[in-house]
Design an enzyme around this catalytic site. Sequence first.
Site, PDB file in Angstrom:
ATOM      1  N   ARG A  25       0.837  -1.201   0.000  1.00  0.00           N
ATOM      2  CA  ARG A  25       0.000   0.000   0.000  1.00  0.00           C
ATOM      3  C   ARG A  25       0.867   1.245   0.000  1.00  0.00           C
ATOM      4  NH1 ARG A  25      -5.366  -1.652   2.764  1.00  0.00           N
ATOM      5  NH2 ARG A  25      -4.937  -3.793   3.304  1.00  0.00           N
ATOM      6  N   SER A 190     -19.303  -2.787   3.254  1.00  0.00           N
ATOM      7  CA  SER A 190     -18.765  -1.625   2.547  1.00  0.00           C
ATOM      8  C   SER A 190     -18.067  -1.952   1.245  1.00  0.00           C
ATOM      9  CB  SER A 190     -17.785  -0.894   3.452  1.00  0.00           C
ATOM     10  OG  SER A 190     -16.618  -1.652   3.612  1.00  0.00           O
ATOM     11  N   HIS A 218     -21.622   2.106   7.699  1.00  0.00           N
ATOM     12  CA  HIS A 218     -21.747   2.683   6.351  1.00  0.00           C
ATOM     13  C   HIS A 218     -23.154   3.171   6.064  1.00  0.00           C
ATOM     14  CE1 HIS A 218     -17.663   1.802   5.208  1.00  0.00           C
ATOM     15  NE2 HIS A 218     -17.803   0.739   5.987  1.00  0.00           N
ATOM     16  N   THR A 246     -20.375   5.014  13.316  1.00  0.00           N
ATOM     17  CA  THR A 246     -19.156   5.823  13.300  1.00  0.00           C
ATOM     18  C   THR A 246     -19.513   7.287  13.090  1.00  0.00           C
ATOM     19  OG1 THR A 246     -16.983   6.076  12.275  1.00  0.00           O
ATOM     20  CG2 THR A 246     -18.778   5.603  10.790  1.00  0.00           C
ATOM     21  N   LYS A 249     -17.658   8.610   8.806  1.00  0.00           N
ATOM     22  CA  LYS A 249     -17.966   8.450   7.383  1.00  0.00           C
ATOM     23  C   LYS A 249     -19.009   9.510   7.003  1.00  0.00           C
ATOM     24  CE  LYS A 249     -16.213   3.804   7.760  1.00  0.00           C
ATOM     25  NZ  LYS A 249     -14.804   4.028   7.458  1.00  0.00           N
ATOM     26  N   THR A 279      -7.766   7.854  25.981  1.00  0.00           N
ATOM     27  CA  THR A 279      -8.256   9.224  26.157  1.00  0.00           C
ATOM     28  C   THR A 279      -9.592   9.409  25.436  1.00  0.00           C
ATOM     29  OG1 THR A 279      -5.984   9.948  26.310  1.00  0.00           O
ATOM     30  CG2 THR A 279      -7.594  11.636  25.766  1.00  0.00           C
ATOM     31  N   THR A 364      -8.463  -6.764   2.327  1.00  0.00           N
ATOM     32  CA  THR A 364      -9.737  -6.038   2.459  1.00  0.00           C
ATOM     33  C   THR A 364     -10.838  -6.757   1.683  1.00  0.00           C
ATOM     34  OG1 THR A 364      -8.405  -4.034   2.582  1.00  0.00           O
ATOM     35  CG2 THR A 364     -10.760  -3.734   2.297  1.00  0.00           C
TER      36      THR A 364
HETATM   37  N1  PLP Z   1     -17.176  -1.231  10.844  1.00  0.00           N
HETATM   38  C1  PLP Z   1     -17.118  -1.253   9.500  1.00  0.00           C
HETATM   39  C2  PLP Z   1     -18.076  -2.117   8.759  1.00  0.00           C
HETATM   40  C3  PLP Z   1     -16.168  -0.477   8.817  1.00  0.00           C
HETATM   41  O1  PLP Z   1     -16.096  -0.528   7.482  1.00  0.00           O
HETATM   42  C4  PLP Z   1     -15.278   0.338   9.559  1.00  0.00           C
HETATM   43  C5  PLP Z   1     -14.262   1.190   8.906  1.00  0.00           C
HETATM   44  O2  PLP Z   1     -14.024   1.236   7.755  1.00  0.00           O
HETATM   45  C6  PLP Z   1     -15.389   0.317  10.948  1.00  0.00           C
HETATM   46  C7  PLP Z   1     -16.332  -0.472  11.560  1.00  0.00           C
HETATM   47  C8  PLP Z   1     -14.473   1.166  11.776  1.00  0.00           C
HETATM   48  O3  PLP Z   1     -14.932   2.479  11.815  1.00  0.00           O
HETATM   49  P1  PLP Z   1     -13.922   3.691  12.077  1.00  0.00           P
HETATM   50  O4  PLP Z   1     -13.346   4.067  10.751  1.00  0.00           O
HETATM   51  O5  PLP Z   1     -14.772   4.748  12.700  1.00  0.00           O
HETATM   52  O6  PLP Z   1     -12.888   3.165  13.027  1.00  0.00           O
END
Ligand code: PLP
Length: 405
Positions: A25, A190, A218, A246, A249, A279, A364
């Site tokens: 990468r 995703s 997502h 999250t 995104k 933290t 991935t």
């Molecule tokens: N869960 C899924 C399905 C994700 O695709 C991701 C991140 O790409 C996460 C959790 C983790 O989220 P974060 O980027 O906020 O750490």
Amino acid sequence: MSESFNYNGYIDQSLARLKAEGRYRVFHDLERRAGQFPLAFSHSTGKPVTVWCSNDYLGMGQHPKVIAAMKAALDRYGAGAGGTRNISGNHHAVVELEQLLSTLHRKEAALAFTSGYTANEGALAALLSHLPDCVVFSDERNHASMISGIRAGRSEKHIFRHNDPEHLAFLLKNIPVSRPKIIAFESIYSMDGDIGPVAEICDLADRHGALTYLDEVHAVGMYGPRGAGIAERDGLMERLDVIQGTLAKAYGLMGGYIAASARIIDLVRSFAPSFIFTTAIPPVLAAGAHASIRHLMESNVEREGQQRSAAQVKARLKAAGVPVLDTPTHIVPVPVGDAALCKLASDKLLSENSIYVQPINFPTVPRGAERLRLTPSPLHTDAMIDALVQALTHVWGELSLQKAA
Ligand code: PLP
């Protein structure tokens, strides 16, 4: 005296293997500039580029309300969090954010983490290790963060075939109803942009006495009339025991969370290592996330613009003969099927067309499923879409990549 271990040699070997497979990468040195998204300045090429692979799906990372809230919070509260939540880091702005998240998902409580990753890791580990003799059922394509939480929970685990309620039912029927169990899955996966069978899984959970744990990373901000995700869109929120999301995104910032009953939140707050020993998120971030969530609870303009843009990109690419996976979501995967070609296509788009799309390779996605993953936003213009279609068509021809059927 024997020679010490050849650390450098082994490190070089591991990296060389990645390079030989075309999976090494390379970070793209990008400078996002407020007000210009999806344009950014590339320090790798020395030119502006159009970003087509951002997870800031709606451009909220530069929304005026978000920026104003963060500037005001910075002036009012200062920069940092000051500590863990237990030791001086429980800032009022974070408490307000959690209240908003619980309202968003119609749950009694919510808990903010520093990322979606640590939310999954901590919440699953805490739940699995504190429910006696618990069994976890996990979709085979679950995100690495859920897998990590499940590993840390050390409970018995069963992996069900991706989005396959029949296989899940088959696995569940061997475990007594009285035994505690958690079904962990995602609403939107995703990489393929497909949607999990949330209602069917909730039915199975009811029948077998399981808790449901849904990752809506997502989907939050993107689906449902208030942006609470697929469970909101489909009227299923109250059937889910834990909804995880999250702030990084669609909400455009950073941080993660779970929303659940007050009792579950209290357990996770009290036992999740990834919550306790780190933290807290800083108040500036909490204030920005609050503004972003509030805005997307009231506005559909961004969601509608994004869906229009995604539909247009899919249709235009198909018409041009570039293959596109037919997704019911905002994600547009363009399959390549080879790691080296995927990287080459991405390099060419960047160097020849100033289009930035990161190649997605193993681990991935499985080997053979390498792809470009496009994420059109409401801020991509028709001219940008024209340029993308033209560039992809050209690269597909030049590299003799597989065409659409
Ligand atoms: N869960 C899924 C399905 C994700 O695709 C991701 C991140 O790409 C996460 C959790 C983790 O989220 P974060 O980027 O906020 O750490």
